[in-house]
Design an enzyme around this catalytic site. Sequence first.
Site, PDB file in Angstrom:
ATOM      1  N   SER A 147     -98.325  38.126 -51.691  1.00  0.00           N
ATOM      2  CA  SER A 147     -97.853  39.441 -51.225  1.00  0.00           C
ATOM      3  C   SER A 147     -98.651  40.559 -51.554  1.00  0.00           C
ATOM      4  O   SER A 147     -98.940  41.597 -50.551  1.00  0.00           O
ATOM      5  CB  SER A 147     -96.616  39.703 -51.760  1.00  0.00           C
ATOM      6  OG  SER A 147     -95.529  39.120 -51.503  1.00  0.00           O
ATOM      7  N   THR A 156     -88.879  38.269 -55.880  1.00  0.00           N
ATOM      8  CA  THR A 156     -89.153  36.745 -55.537  1.00  0.00           C
ATOM      9  C   THR A 156     -87.963  36.157 -56.690  1.00  0.00           C
ATOM     10  O   THR A 156     -87.598  36.604 -57.340  1.00  0.00           O
ATOM     11  CB  THR A 156     -90.451  36.335 -55.225  1.00  0.00           C
ATOM     12  OG1 THR A 156     -90.325  35.059 -54.733  1.00  0.00           O
ATOM     13  CG2 THR A 156     -91.127  36.313 -56.411  1.00  0.00           C
ATOM     14  N   LYS A 189     -83.767  37.591 -56.970  1.00  0.00           N
ATOM     15  CA  LYS A 189     -82.971  38.166 -55.732  1.00  0.00           C
ATOM     16  C   LYS A 189     -81.583  38.526 -55.760  1.00  0.00           C
ATOM     17  O   LYS A 189     -81.167  39.669 -55.394  1.00  0.00           O
ATOM     18  CB  LYS A 189     -83.286  37.492 -54.303  1.00  0.00           C
ATOM     19  CG  LYS A 189     -84.816  37.294 -53.950  1.00  0.00           C
ATOM     20  CD  LYS A 189     -84.875  36.405 -52.801  1.00  0.00           C
ATOM     21  CE  LYS A 189     -86.439  36.308 -52.531  1.00  0.00           C
ATOM     22  NZ  LYS A 189     -86.597  35.515 -51.325  1.00  0.00           N
ATOM     23  N   GLY A 233     -79.335  23.815 -45.948  1.00  0.00           N
ATOM     24  CA  GLY A 233     -79.162  24.462 -47.472  1.00  0.00           C
ATOM     25  C   GLY A 233     -78.026  25.562 -47.624  1.00  0.00           C
ATOM     26  O   GLY A 233     -77.454  26.138 -46.312  1.00  0.00           O
ATOM     27  N   ALA A 234     -77.830  25.896 -48.696  1.00  0.00           N
ATOM     28  CA  ALA A 234     -76.647  27.108 -48.748  1.00  0.00           C
ATOM     29  C   ALA A 234     -77.020  27.773 -50.035  1.00  0.00           C
ATOM     30  O   ALA A 234     -76.088  28.221 -50.730  1.00  0.00           O
ATOM     31  CB  ALA A 234     -75.219  26.420 -48.847  1.00  0.00           C
ATOM     32  N   GLY A 235     -78.020  27.584 -50.516  1.00  0.00           N
ATOM     33  CA  GLY A 235     -78.572  28.497 -51.773  1.00  0.00           C
ATOM     34  C   GLY A 235     -79.183  29.854 -51.429  1.00  0.00           C
ATOM     35  O   GLY A 235     -78.720  30.356 -50.189  1.00  0.00           O
ATOM     36  N   GLY A 236     -79.896  30.383 -52.089  1.00  0.00           N
ATOM     37  CA  GLY A 236     -80.124  31.915 -52.149  1.00  0.00           C
ATOM     38  C   GLY A 236     -81.373  31.787 -50.713  1.00  0.00           C
ATOM     39  O   GLY A 236     -81.051  32.856 -49.775  1.00  0.00           O
ATOM     40  N   ALA A 237     -81.948  30.858 -50.113  1.00  0.00           N
ATOM     41  CA  ALA A 237     -82.854  31.142 -49.299  1.00  0.00           C
ATOM     42  C   ALA A 237     -81.937  30.811 -47.849  1.00  0.00           C
ATOM     43  O   ALA A 237     -82.367  31.805 -47.128  1.00  0.00           O
ATOM     44  CB  ALA A 237     -83.715  29.982 -49.227  1.00  0.00           C
ATOM     45  N   ASN A 262     -75.354  21.183 -46.110  1.00  0.00           N
ATOM     46  CA  ASN A 262     -75.630  21.201 -47.330  1.00  0.00           C
ATOM     47  C   ASN A 262     -75.100  19.931 -48.171  1.00  0.00           C
ATOM     48  O   ASN A 262     -73.994  19.357 -47.862  1.00  0.00           O
ATOM     49  CB  ASN A 262     -75.114  22.496 -48.024  1.00  0.00           C
ATOM     50  CG  ASN A 262     -75.792  22.781 -49.420  1.00  0.00           C
ATOM     51  OD1 ASN A 262     -76.952  22.896 -49.520  1.00  0.00           O
ATOM     52  ND2 ASN A 262     -75.029  23.076 -50.598  1.00  0.00           N
TER      53      ASN A 262
HETATM   54  P1  ATR Z   1     -83.092  28.802 -53.463  1.00  0.00           P
HETATM   55  O1  ATR Z   1     -82.910  30.231 -53.862  1.00  0.00           O
HETATM   56  O2  ATR Z   1     -84.375  28.797 -53.340  1.00  0.00           O
HETATM   57  O3  ATR Z   1     -82.130  28.565 -52.026  1.00  0.00           O
HETATM   58  P2  ATR Z   1     -81.005  27.489 -54.740  1.00  0.00           P
HETATM   59  O4  ATR Z   1     -80.145  28.752 -54.559  1.00  0.00           O
HETATM   60  O5  ATR Z   1     -81.021  26.795 -56.100  1.00  0.00           O
HETATM   61  O6  ATR Z   1     -82.449  27.690 -54.557  1.00  0.00           O
HETATM   62  O7  ATR Z   1     -80.687  26.475 -53.534  1.00  0.00           O
HETATM   63  C1  ATR Z   1     -81.122  25.139 -53.460  1.00  0.00           C
HETATM   64  C2  ATR Z   1     -80.710  24.446 -52.160  1.00  0.00           C
HETATM   65  O8  ATR Z   1     -81.647  23.268 -52.050  1.00  0.00           O
HETATM   66  C3  ATR Z   1     -79.264  24.207 -52.330  1.00  0.00           C
HETATM   67  O9  ATR Z   1     -78.967  24.223 -50.960  1.00  0.00           O
HETATM   68  C4  ATR Z   1     -79.345  22.888 -52.649  1.00  0.00           C
HETATM   69  O10 ATR Z   1     -78.058  21.931 -52.460  1.00  0.00           O
HETATM   70  P3  ATR Z   1     -76.924  22.020 -53.343  1.00  0.00           P
HETATM   71  O11 ATR Z   1     -76.046  23.320 -53.103  1.00  0.00           O
HETATM   72  O12 ATR Z   1     -76.185  20.836 -53.168  1.00  0.00           O
HETATM   73  O13 ATR Z   1     -77.301  21.997 -55.075  1.00  0.00           O
HETATM   74  C5  ATR Z   1     -80.570  22.338 -52.118  1.00  0.00           C
HETATM   75  N1  ATR Z   1     -81.199  21.006 -52.668  1.00  0.00           N
HETATM   76  C6  ATR Z   1     -81.984  20.970 -53.676  1.00  0.00           C
HETATM   77  N2  ATR Z   1     -82.433  19.768 -53.776  1.00  0.00           N
HETATM   78  C7  ATR Z   1     -82.033  19.140 -52.901  1.00  0.00           C
HETATM   79  C8  ATR Z   1     -82.073  17.614 -52.556  1.00  0.00           C
HETATM   80  N3  ATR Z   1     -82.802  17.153 -53.252  1.00  0.00           N
HETATM   81  N4  ATR Z   1     -81.599  17.234 -51.291  1.00  0.00           N
HETATM   82  C9  ATR Z   1     -80.826  18.038 -50.656  1.00  0.00           C
HETATM   83  N5  ATR Z   1     -80.598  19.314 -50.873  1.00  0.00           N
HETATM   84  C10 ATR Z   1     -81.269  19.775 -52.012  1.00  0.00           C
END
Ligand code: ATR
Length: 278
Positions: free
Chosen positions: A18, A63, A67, A128-132, A152
């Site tokens: 950045s 970052t 966040k 995925g369903a985390g922060g990203a 997810n």
């Molecule tokens: P970020 O802020 O980078 O999104 P996070 O909030 O910890 O980090 O979210 C990580 C995401 O990656 C989640 O969707 C996680 O799935 P879960 O909600 O089931 O934990 C996903 N993830 C991490 N490792 C994974 C793996 N080996 N296979 C599939 N999904 C994975």
Amino acid sequence: MTTDLYCVMGHPVSHSRSPWIHTRFAELTGQQLQYDKREIPLDHFDRSVRAFILEGGRGCNITVPFKFEAAKIASHTSERGLLAQACNTLTFKDGQILGDNTDGMGLVIDIERNAGLSLKGLRLLLIGAGGAAAGVLGPLLQADPAHISVANRTLHKAAELVARHVPLAAQRHTELEAHTLHGFGAPFDVIINATATSLSGASVPVAARALKPGALAYDMMYGPGAQGFMDWAQAHGAVPRDGLGMLVEQAAEAFLIWRGVRPPSSQVLAELRKLMQG
Ligand code: ATR
């Protein structure tokens, strides 16, 4: 003329591009500013932001892993920041902390403008369903795709994220569903990896049946971590794209918020890609 101060705060932050990106934006638009990086101890986020404001900081990017905390300390948060429940951009103005999230807009601009693919009417898979993932679902809906499946590993997190976006999906007439990593239906025009798999070196989280022939397969990671996903996409007839363009475009959106000027982001993306390859 005084130089306005900005920074990126994270933990870790040593890898951050950045400062380079914003310094280049400033050079190309003739703006006077200084942009640094600050590694913040994990339990010092709030006080680090307030210390930066006292030093004269005008804004900062946030970052991993701050966040969510950034959204909590903001006195006003944009609609997209509220939907994401996370902020990557803070602006300090008139004693207020204004929170926003430019990640999703950065992703949409990279796909639509830099990769030249309009999302309107397409079928999207957000993995995925985390922060990203939370940071991008709202802006993806605003691009008017016909359908978005959020898949997810942990279904209830996908269901929660989807539930929060149901009113926006209805407003945009986009079908929105939550699935497990194996539970989604017909193949997609665009798949977006927003899981931590590329970061941790884990394998691609979905089967290749997710891909229509020639689909865009986007990993929000960039650099060597994204290579496994990119190779997988290529091997299955998809068009791979890493998240470097998203990085530059989310920065451009933040720069626009802070300075009122849109920087030449495509040029800076081309320069950064060359720099990273060299
Ligand atoms: P970020 O802020 O980078 O999104 P996070 O909030 O910890 O980090 O979210 C990580 C995401 O990656 C989640 O969707 C996680 O799935 P879960 O909600 O089931 O934990 C996903 N993830 C991490 N490792 C994974 C793996 N080996 N296979 C599939 N999904 C994975």
